[in-house]
Design an enzyme around this catalytic site. Structure first.
Site, PDB file in Angstrom:
ATOM      1  N   CYS A  38     -83.822 -73.134 -22.506  1.00 44.90           N
ATOM      2  CA  CYS A  38     -85.050 -73.804 -22.126  1.00 44.90           C
ATOM      3  C   CYS A  38     -85.578 -74.739 -23.258  1.00 44.90           C
ATOM      4  O   CYS A  38     -85.132 -74.353 -24.528  1.00 44.90           O
ATOM      5  CB  CYS A  38     -86.121 -72.652 -21.777  1.00 44.90           C
ATOM      6  SG  CYS A  38     -87.725 -73.611 -21.443  1.00 44.90           S
ATOM      7  N   SER A  40     -88.275 -75.256 -24.641  1.00 51.13           N
ATOM      8  CA  SER A  40     -89.195 -74.381 -25.531  1.00 51.13           C
ATOM      9  C   SER A  40     -88.522 -73.707 -26.493  1.00 51.13           C
ATOM     10  O   SER A  40     -89.026 -73.671 -27.866  1.00 51.13           O
ATOM     11  CB  SER A  40     -90.060 -73.308 -24.766  1.00 51.13           C
ATOM     12  OG  SER A  40     -90.861 -74.070 -23.706  1.00 51.13           O
ATOM     13  N   HIS A  43     -87.710 -76.347 -29.125  1.00 52.15           N
ATOM     14  CA  HIS A  43     -88.738 -76.762 -30.219  1.00 52.15           C
ATOM     15  C   HIS A  43     -88.982 -75.832 -31.359  1.00 52.15           C
ATOM     16  O   HIS A  43     -89.188 -76.315 -32.321  1.00 52.15           O
ATOM     17  CB  HIS A  43     -90.124 -76.275 -29.045  1.00 52.15           C
ATOM     18  CG  HIS A  43     -90.521 -77.425 -28.068  1.00 52.15           C
ATOM     19  ND1 HIS A  43     -90.393 -79.050 -28.421  1.00 52.15           N
ATOM     20  CD2 HIS A  43     -90.597 -77.230 -26.798  1.00 52.15           C
ATOM     21  CE1 HIS A  43     -90.853 -79.575 -27.312  1.00 52.15           C
ATOM     22  NE2 HIS A  43     -90.804 -78.511 -26.374  1.00 52.15           N
ATOM     23  N   HIS A  59     -86.103 -66.982 -23.639  1.00 52.02           N
ATOM     24  CA  HIS A  59     -87.179 -66.099 -23.177  1.00 52.02           C
ATOM     25  C   HIS A  59     -87.297 -66.291 -21.450  1.00 52.02           C
ATOM     26  O   HIS A  59     -88.175 -66.118 -20.990  1.00 52.02           O
ATOM     27  CB  HIS A  59     -88.718 -66.730 -23.544  1.00 52.02           C
ATOM     28  CG  HIS A  59     -88.487 -68.444 -23.153  1.00 52.02           C
ATOM     29  ND1 HIS A  59     -88.122 -69.122 -23.923  1.00 52.02           N
ATOM     30  CD2 HIS A  59     -89.179 -69.151 -22.085  1.00 52.02           C
ATOM     31  CE1 HIS A  59     -88.099 -70.537 -23.397  1.00 52.02           C
ATOM     32  NE2 HIS A  59     -88.784 -70.201 -22.618  1.00 52.02           N
ATOM     33  N   CYS A 164     -88.996 -67.979 -16.404  1.00 52.08           N
ATOM     34  CA  CYS A 164     -89.611 -69.105 -17.239  1.00 52.08           C
ATOM     35  C   CYS A 164     -89.726 -70.285 -16.178  1.00 52.08           C
ATOM     36  O   CYS A 164     -90.906 -70.716 -15.673  1.00 52.08           O
ATOM     37  CB  CYS A 164     -88.952 -69.623 -18.435  1.00 52.08           C
ATOM     38  SG  CYS A 164     -89.836 -71.071 -19.069  1.00 52.08           S
TER      39      CYS A 164
HETATM   40  N1  COD Z   1     -90.519 -89.998 -20.176  1.00 49.61           N
HETATM   41  C1  COD Z   1     -90.158 -89.536 -19.222  1.00 49.61           C
HETATM   42  N2  COD Z   1     -89.439 -88.291 -19.026  1.00 49.61           N
HETATM   43  C2  COD Z   1     -89.143 -87.830 -20.431  1.00 49.61           C
HETATM   44  C3  COD Z   1     -89.487 -88.626 -21.551  1.00 49.61           C
HETATM   45  C4  COD Z   1     -90.265 -89.875 -21.427  1.00 49.61           C
HETATM   46  N3  COD Z   1     -90.829 -90.458 -22.463  1.00 49.61           N
HETATM   47  N4  COD Z   1     -88.903 -88.027 -22.670  1.00 49.61           N
HETATM   48  C5  COD Z   1     -88.259 -86.998 -22.249  1.00 49.61           C
HETATM   49  N5  COD Z   1     -88.119 -86.939 -20.819  1.00 49.61           N
HETATM   50  C6  COD Z   1     -87.610 -85.963 -19.845  1.00 49.61           C
HETATM   51  C7  COD Z   1     -86.197 -85.515 -20.300  1.00 49.61           C
HETATM   52  O1  COD Z   1     -85.195 -86.623 -19.902  1.00 49.61           O
HETATM   53  C8  COD Z   1     -86.250 -84.359 -19.623  1.00 49.61           C
HETATM   54  O2  COD Z   1     -85.500 -84.372 -18.222  1.00 49.61           O
HETATM   55  C9  COD Z   1     -87.486 -83.950 -19.251  1.00 49.61           C
HETATM   56  O3  COD Z   1     -88.289 -84.755 -19.974  1.00 49.61           O
HETATM   57  C10 COD Z   1     -87.677 -82.648 -20.189  1.00 49.61           C
HETATM   58  O4  COD Z   1     -87.080 -81.630 -19.743  1.00 49.61           O
HETATM   59  P1  COD Z   1     -86.074 -80.554 -20.380  1.00 49.61           P
HETATM   60  O5  COD Z   1     -85.179 -79.878 -19.341  1.00 49.61           O
HETATM   61  O6  COD Z   1     -85.398 -81.104 -21.507  1.00 49.61           O
HETATM   62  O7  COD Z   1     -87.269 -79.462 -20.787  1.00 49.61           O
HETATM   63  P2  COD Z   1     -87.792 -78.102 -19.853  1.00 49.61           P
HETATM   64  O8  COD Z   1     -88.013 -78.396 -18.529  1.00 49.61           O
HETATM   65  O9  COD Z   1     -86.789 -76.833 -20.237  1.00 49.61           O
HETATM   66  O10 COD Z   1     -89.079 -77.824 -20.893  1.00 49.61           O
HETATM   67  C11 COD Z   1     -90.042 -78.554 -20.599  1.00 49.61           C
HETATM   68  C12 COD Z   1     -91.477 -78.009 -21.342  1.00 49.61           C
HETATM   69  C13 COD Z   1     -92.420 -79.296 -21.098  1.00 49.61           C
HETATM   70  C14 COD Z   1     -91.705 -76.729 -20.680  1.00 49.61           C
HETATM   71  C15 COD Z   1     -91.201 -77.871 -22.726  1.00 49.61           C
HETATM   72  O11 COD Z   1     -90.718 -78.945 -23.588  1.00 49.61           O
HETATM   73  C16 COD Z   1     -92.569 -77.432 -23.577  1.00 49.61           C
HETATM   74  O12 COD Z   1     -93.157 -78.055 -23.880  1.00 49.61           O
HETATM   75  N6  COD Z   1     -92.603 -75.922 -23.504  1.00 49.61           N
HETATM   76  C17 COD Z   1     -93.853 -75.304 -23.886  1.00 49.61           C
HETATM   77  C18 COD Z   1     -94.663 -74.893 -23.057  1.00 49.61           C
HETATM   78  C19 COD Z   1     -94.493 -73.654 -22.076  1.00 49.61           C
HETATM   79  O13 COD Z   1     -94.865 -73.535 -21.165  1.00 49.61           O
HETATM   80  N7  COD Z   1     -93.701 -72.805 -22.815  1.00 49.61           N
HETATM   81  C20 COD Z   1     -93.421 -71.528 -22.184  1.00 49.61           C
HETATM   82  C21 COD Z   1     -92.179 -71.417 -21.676  1.00 49.61           C
HETATM   83  S1  COD Z   1     -91.348 -72.926 -21.147  1.00 49.61           S
HETATM   84 ZN    ZN Z   2     -89.321 -71.793 -21.001  1.00 53.51          ZN
END
Ligand code: COD
Ligand code: ZN
Length: 362
Positions: A38, A40, A43, A59, A164
Site C-alpha cells: 500500500c 501508506s 510514505h 498493514h 486496508c
Molecule cells: N492527480 C491525480 N491523480 C494522482 C496525482 C494527481 N496529481 N498524483 C498521483 N495520482 C494518482 C496515482 O497515479 C495513483 O493512481 C493514485 O493517485 C494513488 O494511488 P496508489 O495506489 O499509489 O496509493 P494507495 O491507493 O495505495 O494509497 C493512497 C492513500 C491516499 C491511502 C495513501 O497515499 C495515504 O495517504 N495513506 C495514508 C492514509 C491512510 O488511510 N492510511 C491508512 C492505511 S492506507
Molecule cells: Zn494501506
C-alpha cells in the site's frame, strides 16, 4: 522468520532472518498468507511520515492463527483472520460509542506491541512493529484486538486487501460520507484505495462517478471498477471537465485519495455548494492546507476519514460476503503477485503508477 526490514528512509527494504518471540498476554501468532503493498507503507520509506526504525512495515494482511497467548478468548489456532491496522479494545469511550476506528489502543502502539515492547529482533537489535501488524514477514505477533475472524471459504490471499484498501475506500463512501443514491462523485487518485472508493460509490448507487488520475492505465482500471467518466489530470482541465459532466453544478461528493494538499484543494473546487469533500489521503508531516473559506461558507462539508470510519469486526465480514456474492471486486485489484524477496520492485512499480495493487504471497 523471513521479513523485509526498513532501516532508514530513502533506503530499500532488506530481507532478513529475524527472531520473533512468541505471543504474550492477549496476543497471537499469525502465519501471514498474503500482504498488500500500500502507498501508506511507501510514505514511510520516502520519509513523508516518521516511524521508529528499524521497522517491519506492512498493514494489509490476512493469515491463519498459529498459536495463541495467555488470556486470548476471541480466536483459536486454525482460525482464518484479516488483520486490522487499528486494534479495537471495545472499552474506550470511542469504541463504546461506535467509533472503533479511533480506538485509544491505536495510539498506544507507537511501533511496539500494546505493552510497549517488541517481539521482533535481529540479533541484539530490536526491530519495531508497524500498526501492531508488520505483515511484511512470514509470521506476525499481533494483539488479539487486531484480529477479525473471517469465513473459511474466502480465498486468503485476496482477503489481505480487505484489511486496508477495501475497508478504507469503500468505508469512506458508505460510513464516512454516507453517499446517497443518485449522487455525483469525484474520486481524485484511482490507485489501490481510490478504486475501492469507486466501487463503494457503485454500491451506494451513485449516478456519476468521475475518476481523476494522471495515468491512463489507472483510468482504464477505474472504468472496470464502475467509474462512469475518466479525467486525465496530466492533460485535461479537471474543474472544466467535472463542470461539463455535472451540467455546470460540480459534484455532490469529492474524495481526495492521494495525500496531497493540491489534490485536497482540487477536491474542494470540484464539490458543489452544499456538497461534501472527503480527505482520505494523509499529507506529508508538516504540510499546511490553505483553503478559500468561501468554499466552506457555501454549506460545503470538509471531512477527514481514517480507515473508512469502519468497525473492522462488523464491516470486514460484510465486505467479504459482498465479494463472495460477486458484488465487490477484489481479483481485479491485484495486478501483480510477488515473493517477499521482490518487495522493493513492488514498491517501485507502485511509485511509478504501474500497479493497482501488488500482493506479496508467502
Ligand atoms: N492527480 C491525480 N491523480 C494522482 C496525482 C494527481 N496529481 N498524483 C498521483 N495520482 C494518482 C496515482 O497515479 C495513483 O493512481 C493514485 O493517485 C494513488 O494511488 P496508489 O495506489 O499509489 O496509493 P494507495 O491507493 O495505495 O494509497 C493512497 C492513500 C491516499 C491511502 C495513501 O497515499 C495515504 O495517504 N495513506 C495514508 C492514509 C491512510 O488511510 N492510511 C491508512 C492505511 S492506507
Ligand atoms: Zn494501506
Amino acid at each position: 522468520m523471513k521479513a523485509a526490514v526498513l532501516y532508514e528512509k530513502f533506503q530499500p527494504l532488506v530481507i532478513e532472518n529475524l527472531e520473533l518471540e512468541g505471543p504474550k498476554e492477549h496476543e497471537v501468532l499469525v502465519k501471514i498468507t498474503a500482504s498488500g503493498v500500500c502507498h501508506s507503507d511507501l510514505h514511510y520509506m520516502k520519509g513523508d511520515r516518521e516511524h521508529p526504525m528499524p521497522v517491519v512495515l506492512g498493514h494489509e494482511g490476512a493469515g491463519i492463527i498459529e498459536e495463541i497467548g495467555p488470556g486470548v478468548t476471541y480466536a483459536q489456532p486454525g482460525d482464518h483472520v484479516v488483520l486490522s491496522f487499528v486494534p479495537t479494545c471495545g472499552r474506550c469511550s470511542y469504541c463504546v460509542k461506535g467509533r472503533q476506528n479511533l480506538c485509544e489502543a491505536r495510539y498506544q502502539l507507537r511501533g511496539n506491541m500494546l505493552d510497549g515492547t517488541t517481539r521482533l529482533r535481529n540479533g541484539s537489535q530490536e526491530v519495531h512493529h508497524f500498526n501492531g501488524l508488520s505483515t511484511f514477514g512470514e509470521y506476525a505477533v499481533v494483539p488479539e484486538d487486531s484480529l477479525v475472524k473471517i469465513r473459511e471459504d474466502a480465498p486468503l490471499d485476496r482477503m489481505a486487501l480487505i484489511g486496508c484498501g477495501v475497508a478504507t475506500g469503500v468505508g469512506s463512501v458508505i460510513n464516512t460520507a454516507k453517499v446517497k443514491p443518485g449522487s455525483s462523485v469525484v474520486v481524485i487518485g484511482a490507485g489501490g484505495v481510490g478504486l475501492n472508493v469507486i466501487q463503494g460509490a457503485v454500491l451506494a448507487g451513485a449516478e456519476a462517478i468521475i475518476a481523476v488520475d494522471i495515468y491512463g492505465n489507472k483510468l482504464e482500471n477505474a472504468l472496470q471498477f464502475g467509474a462512469t467518466h475518466m479525467v486525465d489530470a496530466s492533460g485535461e482541465d479537471v474543474l472544466e471537465r467535472v463542470k461539463d459532466i455535472t451540467r455546470g453544478e460540480m459534484a455532490d461528493y469529492a474524495f481526495e485519495v492521494i495525500g496531497s494538499t493540491d489534490a485536497i484543494n482540487q477536491a474542494l473546487a470540484t464539490t458543489k455548494r452544499g456538497g461534501t469533500t472527503v480527505v482520505v489521503g494523509v499529507t506529508p508531516t508538516g504540510a499546511e492546507l490553505k483553503i478559500d473559506p468561501d468554499f466552506l461558507h457555501l454549506d460545503r462539508i470538509l471531512m477527514g476519514c481514517t480507515y473508512g470510519s469502519c468497525y473492522p469486526r462488523a464491516d470486514m465480514p460484510m465486505l467479504i460476503d459482498l465479494y463472495m456474492a460477486r458484488r465487490l471486486k477484489l481479483d481485479e485489484l491485484i495486478s501483480a503477485t510477488l515473493k517477499l524477496e521482490d518487495i522493493n520492485s513492488a514498491f517501485e512499480a507502485l511509485d511509478q503508477g504501474e500497479v493497482a495493487r501488488a500482493i506479496i504471497r508467502y
